[in-house]
Write a protein that holds these residues in place. Sequence first.
Motif, PDB file in Angstrom:
ATOM      1  N   SER A  65      -3.550 -16.424 -10.887  1.00 57.13           N
ATOM      2  CA  SER A  65      -4.958 -16.793 -11.034  1.00 57.13           C
ATOM      3  C   SER A  65      -5.817 -16.286  -9.873  1.00 57.13           C
ATOM      4  N   ASP A  66      -5.229 -15.417  -9.056  1.00 59.48           N
ATOM      5  CA  ASP A  66      -5.959 -14.933  -7.893  1.00 59.48           C
ATOM      6  C   ASP A  66      -6.609 -13.584  -8.232  1.00 59.48           C
ATOM      7  N   ASP A  67      -7.921 -13.595  -8.410  1.00 58.14           N
ATOM      8  CA  ASP A  67      -8.639 -12.364  -8.796  1.00 58.14           C
ATOM      9  C   ASP A  67      -8.449 -11.258  -7.771  1.00 58.14           C
ATOM     10  N   ARG A  68      -8.563 -11.643  -6.517  1.00 59.63           N
ATOM     11  CA  ARG A  68      -8.484 -10.610  -5.484  1.00 59.63           C
ATOM     12  C   ARG A  68      -7.080 -10.016  -5.447  1.00 59.63           C
ATOM     13  N   TYR A  69      -6.081 -10.846  -5.677  1.00 63.57           N
ATOM     14  CA  TYR A  69      -4.724 -10.331  -5.705  1.00 63.57           C
ATOM     15  C   TYR A  69      -4.581  -9.291  -6.807  1.00 63.57           C
ATOM     16  N   GLN A  70      -5.078  -9.653  -7.996  1.00 61.11           N
ATOM     17  CA  GLN A  70      -4.933  -8.731  -9.116  1.00 61.11           C
ATOM     18  C   GLN A  70      -5.743  -7.463  -8.884  1.00 61.11           C
ATOM     19  N   HIS A  71      -6.904  -7.668  -8.258  1.00 57.84           N
ATOM     20  CA  HIS A  71      -7.715  -6.497  -7.933  1.00 57.84           C
ATOM     21  C   HIS A  71      -6.977  -5.581  -6.949  1.00 57.84           C
ATOM     22  N   THR A  76      -4.228  -0.550  -5.529  1.00 59.88           N
ATOM     23  CA  THR A  76      -3.018   0.078  -4.997  1.00 59.88           C
ATOM     24  C   THR A  76      -2.408   1.054  -6.007  1.00 59.88           C
ATOM     25  N   PHE A  77      -2.344   0.628  -7.273  1.00 57.62           N
ATOM     26  CA  PHE A  77      -1.798   1.537  -8.284  1.00 57.62           C
ATOM     27  C   PHE A  77      -2.657   2.790  -8.403  1.00 57.62           C
ATOM     28  N   THR A  78      -3.959   2.612  -8.380  1.00 57.48           N
ATOM     29  CA  THR A  78      -4.841   3.773  -8.451  1.00 57.48           C
ATOM     30  C   THR A  78      -4.536   4.720  -7.298  1.00 57.48           C
ATOM     31  N   TYR A  79      -4.418   4.125  -6.129  1.00 54.09           N
ATOM     32  CA  TYR A  79      -4.162   4.928  -4.929  1.00 54.09           C
ATOM     33  C   TYR A  79      -2.830   5.670  -5.049  1.00 54.09           C
ATOM     34  N   VAL A  80      -1.794   4.966  -5.483  1.00 56.89           N
ATOM     35  CA  VAL A  80      -0.472   5.590  -5.589  1.00 56.89           C
ATOM     36  C   VAL A  80      -0.513   6.734  -6.598  1.00 56.89           C
ATOM     37  N   LEU A  81      -1.080   6.458  -7.761  1.00 59.52           N
ATOM     38  CA  LEU A  81      -1.051   7.457  -8.826  1.00 59.52           C
ATOM     39  C   LEU A  81      -1.879   8.685  -8.471  1.00 59.52           C
ATOM     40  N   LEU A  82      -2.940   8.500  -7.704  1.00 59.71           N
ATOM     41  CA  LEU A  82      -3.757   9.653  -7.328  1.00 59.71           C
ATOM     42  C   LEU A  82      -3.183  10.393  -6.135  1.00 59.71           C
ATOM     43  N   SER A  83      -2.786   9.642  -5.116  1.00 59.21           N
ATOM     44  CA  SER A  83      -2.487  10.315  -3.856  1.00 59.21           C
ATOM     45  C   SER A  83      -1.104  10.943  -3.831  1.00 59.21           C
ATOM     46  N   VAL A  84      -0.127  10.309  -4.458  1.00 55.38           N
ATOM     47  CA  VAL A  84       1.233  10.844  -4.343  1.00 55.38           C
ATOM     48  C   VAL A  84       1.363  12.234  -4.974  1.00 55.38           C
ATOM     49  N   PRO A  85       0.935  12.429  -6.237  1.00 58.24           N
ATOM     50  CA  PRO A  85       1.059  13.780  -6.793  1.00 58.24           C
ATOM     51  C   PRO A  85       0.256  14.813  -5.993  1.00 58.24           C
ATOM     52  N   PHE A 228       2.675   2.691  -1.808  1.00 58.60           N
ATOM     53  CA  PHE A 228       2.559   1.286  -2.191  1.00 58.60           C
ATOM     54  C   PHE A 228       2.348   0.400  -0.968  1.00 58.60           C
ATOM     55  N   GLN A 229       2.960   0.818   0.131  1.00 61.45           N
ATOM     56  CA  GLN A 229       2.860   0.012   1.341  1.00 61.45           C
ATOM     57  C   GLN A 229       1.687   0.415   2.220  1.00 61.45           C
ATOM     58  N   ASP A 246     -14.388  -4.900  -1.552  1.00 59.57           N
ATOM     59  CA  ASP A 246     -12.964  -4.906  -1.904  1.00 59.57           C
ATOM     60  C   ASP A 246     -12.480  -3.626  -2.566  1.00 59.57           C
ATOM     61  N   SER A 247     -13.255  -2.557  -2.473  1.00 67.66           N
ATOM     62  CA  SER A 247     -12.860  -1.340  -3.187  1.00 67.66           C
ATOM     63  C   SER A 247     -11.655  -0.665  -2.552  1.00 67.66           C
ATOM     64  N   THR A 248     -11.330  -0.994  -1.297  1.00 71.04           N
ATOM     65  CA  THR A 248     -10.140  -0.409  -0.675  1.00 71.04           C
ATOM     66  C   THR A 248      -9.162  -1.508  -0.265  1.00 71.04           C
ATOM     67  N   LEU A 249      -9.165  -2.574  -1.057  1.00 67.43           N
ATOM     68  CA  LEU A 249      -8.284  -3.701  -0.731  1.00 67.43           C
ATOM     69  C   LEU A 249      -6.860  -3.381  -1.175  1.00 67.43           C
ATOM     70  N   PHE A 250      -6.128  -2.661  -0.342  1.00 67.79           N
ATOM     71  CA  PHE A 250      -4.744  -2.348  -0.651  1.00 67.79           C
ATOM     72  C   PHE A 250      -3.922  -3.632  -0.681  1.00 67.79           C
ATOM     73  N   TYR A 251      -2.843  -3.555  -1.424  1.00 65.34           N
ATOM     74  CA  TYR A 251      -1.959  -4.708  -1.562  1.00 65.34           C
ATOM     75  C   TYR A 251      -1.550  -5.263  -0.199  1.00 65.34           C
ATOM     76  N   THR A 252      -1.059  -4.377   0.658  1.00 67.86           N
ATOM     77  CA  THR A 252      -0.573  -4.860   1.955  1.00 67.86           C
ATOM     78  C   THR A 252      -1.708  -5.316   2.855  1.00 67.86           C
ATOM     79  N   LEU A 253      -2.897  -4.778   2.636  1.00 66.81           N
ATOM     80  CA  LEU A 253      -4.035  -5.228   3.433  1.00 66.81           C
ATOM     81  C   LEU A 253      -4.392  -6.667   3.054  1.00 66.81           C
ATOM     82  N   TYR A 254      -4.374  -6.923   1.752  1.00 69.10           N
ATOM     83  CA  TYR A 254      -4.644  -8.294   1.296  1.00 69.10           C
ATOM     84  C   TYR A 254      -3.558  -9.233   1.820  1.00 69.10           C
ATOM     85  N   LEU A 255      -2.321  -8.744   1.755  1.00 68.81           N
ATOM     86  CA  LEU A 255      -1.203  -9.529   2.257  1.00 68.81           C
ATOM     87  C   LEU A 255      -1.400  -9.862   3.740  1.00 68.81           C
ATOM     88  N   TYR A 256      -1.817  -8.864   4.474  1.00 73.50           N
ATOM     89  CA  TYR A 256      -2.054  -9.057   5.910  1.00 73.50           C
ATOM     90  C   TYR A 256      -3.193 -10.049   6.143  1.00 73.50           C
TER      91      TYR A 256
END
Lengths: 303, 427, 304
Positions: A65-71, A76-85, A228-229, A246-256
């Motif tokens: 139920s955490d919007d920011r978490y889901q965001h 993060t997925f967007t970042y991974v899918l764009l940056s890795v290839p 991802f990290q 929150d447009s650059t709220l990476f997963y680990t940044l939110y975690l931090y």
Amino acid sequence: MISKTLPGRLRESLPAYAFLAPWLIGLFGLTLIPMVLSLYYSFTDYSLLAPPVWEGLANYQRMLSDDRYQHSLVVTFTYVLLSVPLEMVFALAVAVVLNQGLKAVAFYRAVYYVPSLLGGSVAIAILWRQIFGADGLVNQVLGTVGLDGPGWISSPDTSLFTLVLLRVWQFGAPMVIFLAGLRQIPGDVLEAAEVDGAGRVRRFVHITLPLLSPIIFFNLVLQIIGAFQAFTPAFIVSGGSGGPSDSTLFYTLYLYQKAFGSFEMGYAAAMAWVLLLIIAGFTAANFVMGKRWVFYADEREAR
Amino acid sequence: MAGLTRRSFLGFGAATAAAVALPGCGGGDSGGSADGLRVAWYGGDPVHKAMDKALADFTADHADLKLSTERAAFGDYWDKLATQTAGRKGPDVFRMSMSYYSEYAQRGALLDLTDKAGSAIKVDTLDKDVAESGRIDGKLMGIGQSSITHATFRNPQLVEKLGGKLPAEWSWDSFATFAKDFAGDAGPGKYGTGDAGGQFQIFEVWSREYGTEVFADGKLAVAKDVIEGWFAYWQDLRKAKAAPGADVTAEGGSFETSQLSKGASPIEFGWVQQLAFYQPLVKDAELVVGAVPGRTAGSLKGQFLKALDFWSVSGTTKNPDGAAQVIDFLVNDDRAVKAIGLTLGVPPSKKSRDLLAAQPNTPAGRAIAYVEQIEQQVGPSPQPWPKGYGELGTVFTRLNQDIGFGRTDPAAAADKFASEAGRVLGA
Amino acid sequence: MSTPVRQRPPRTESAPRSVPRRTRAANRQGLMSRRTVAHAAIILIGLVMVYPLVWMLSSSFEPTTEIFGSTSLVPKSPSLDNYSAGWSGPGAPFSVYLLNSLLICALTIVGNVLSCSLAAYAFARMSFVGRRVLFGVMLGTIMLPAHVTLIAQYSIFRDLGWVDTYLPLVVPKFLGTEAFFIFLMVQFIRGLPRELDEAARIDGCGVFQIYLRIVLPLLRPALVTTAIFSFIWSYNDFFTALIYVSDPARLTVPLALRTFLDSSGQSEWGQMFAMSLVTMVPVLVAFVLFQRRIVEGVATTGLK
């Protein structure tokens, strides 16, 4: 040769365990305990400042139920899918070109590696603003052709892409690994193919790529884990906020933010373990798919 | 050391361990013992130099106490302190900010200094509200380091260049008019004011003027419509181009990149001691420090004078008496007051301020004059900010940003803030 | 897909051959122009890559107040003030921090190369009970964000009495905790044909000798790569150093650089830029030297 009994097999394993000894000591002494403890924290309410209090699955339920978490997952997925290839293709291309034996290649290699030397330096925050800011270099260049660009770094619609470019800019690590891998490809193999009349492209596709595949695989697996990290780029460029909006709220940044900003280490630990599962899923998939395209020289007989 | 280093290459494990540990001060616990004290603070280079000087004087007096120091920039400091506290190895004496004060105080990480205050630590010379600023749930867990109040920093030259004049005081309404007029006259790229809509601490002034304290007894006390009014006020200024757009503000974020420093706006909001940081960045004008607008022009009821930075003692210290001595020295001793100067903010007592005798035309002198001028007019000081304040501050900033980017509106943002506050403070 | 190995000629000790091959290739038509194009592309992209750093260099000669908002590469009023003020810097001269960092880096390189190559050899070449599980665990250790293991790790090092020493920064490297490198070396070892080991075994080499005499030399590119990354990552490591190093005289370079900046007060961006650049020099030199080792290593092993 291979004993059937477990004691026998264990005895035969001893030399291997001797080689693994330092790593095993580190694993059990330094790595595994913190990992297990963090798993325990994930079932607790832990402020860091006071002892953890057991609360079962609450942290995991909260993610639903955490919007920011889901965001942060979306970001993060967007970042991974764009940056890795992008990073992989770029790094491989540059490594292949640099491997051609151009003169001054050592110089180029250094030049291309310099951005990566900056690592997570705070200087990058200013550099990126200088390039992608409203008055930055990109907009000045666009201005000369009459275009009026946005503040790339400060608009929620574009800020994530500047971080993707940052990762591509710092592509030195996979490039160096590719270069080392290319160096390992025996010249005589390529040469034999050249004598047989195979063109440059064919040699690359049929010889270089398969022989390089363990290294490509390594880079792919590690870049996905790394992306991802990803933490530092967003932390530095957004000043720790994951902003704008929150447009650059990476997963680990939110975690931090949760762990150290809001003193919710329990929730952060739960997030970490979910991330571990996500990454493990991707890595396992990579290994399964890798069986089809990764070629190991030491498995020759098996084929 | 070279020999040690070479030896350590030969083996790993214990040999290396010994080699790396030796170049320091013996490794292991250097603080936390009965005759040793670890003192930690956050800040930049000027703070470090000042503190080193002050503590050197302390050490000269107390050769029996072995001091060691730890320092970091604001953001990094909290990560380290939280880790140390979690590992029950916090420094003995450390700088504490109001933003995290309740987190630490209410979780038992700090030592109650009630019996020390007035005896081991003299507090009778401290400014009225400052001495009690660290009292929480009846316990005194921090001694104020500085007297602090809200302020606006103003560049009069920028206004006069356009033929205008800076008034001494504003109501929020007349401030909006001023900002719009200035921006209209100055043209694109110039703004009447920096966007303070995301500054939760300035909102506190608004809240106290328009209704209630922001928090009472650890709960959100301010009404939603007051929050909405604030968000709407700044959205109106942004729409009128009197305040910069959300993207422009997002690109700022530091003193160096603020609109005031760039000469794009004559006004910025903040805390009084920040004058000393802005002034060197605005080279062609002497900045003026003034009050935050009120509901009516000149009303200072929303503002308060208080300590927001403390010296606190770790709850696990083994040497509470030594810790108290250090704090007393830092707050009261003339040598410490002189060494520290204004690096920690405006000194918390008239005695110290007189001792420094800052020139009235320096940023420090102007900051002190402003504090002393408004001291008698400000409202009563609020309770310490509640646990979760730091998080709510970032929520507030983000909501203001979301409004600026058109992702939400003031009413929805106020709702969202109230619900977030309920979640953060509720537990 | 073709199996490229079939085309590989029998492995004999062939002399290094890249030089004659290149000479022959250079005679081919059109190659010169292709090479020019390659050069041009490399240079153009290279310019984009280094612009930010050139700007940083230029800014390092300007006072902090001039740095912001100027994209020009030519400083308006160049001065060395940032360098002199920055070098004498926060507390101690920067040479102290450089030496601190270099000591840690040197130990880190040795630790990573030793411990990771040992583990990698076992994973890649030996069969033992629990290999798949341990390999999975090894990968798993790099998947958990460090922020949540930090606290428990801190407690372990506190109990060992290692807080406020360099030990937490160095000892883990000797215990293979940077699993990244183990995986890297596993991949490289698996790229080496097994008959080399088998030939050595027939000659009477034990596993350790095979590791030392056959695998390590052939693994040189991977070892050098490990050394490069070990160096750079440990040189740039901020967070671990922040937590474990407190004594002002023992700060590492990244910690010292951070003292120029403070969000609650004044920041000396000019000095920070200047010292960032100065402290990049050793890394760059090390990188260029190490890189050369990759090339040499390959030429001297006689593999290619």
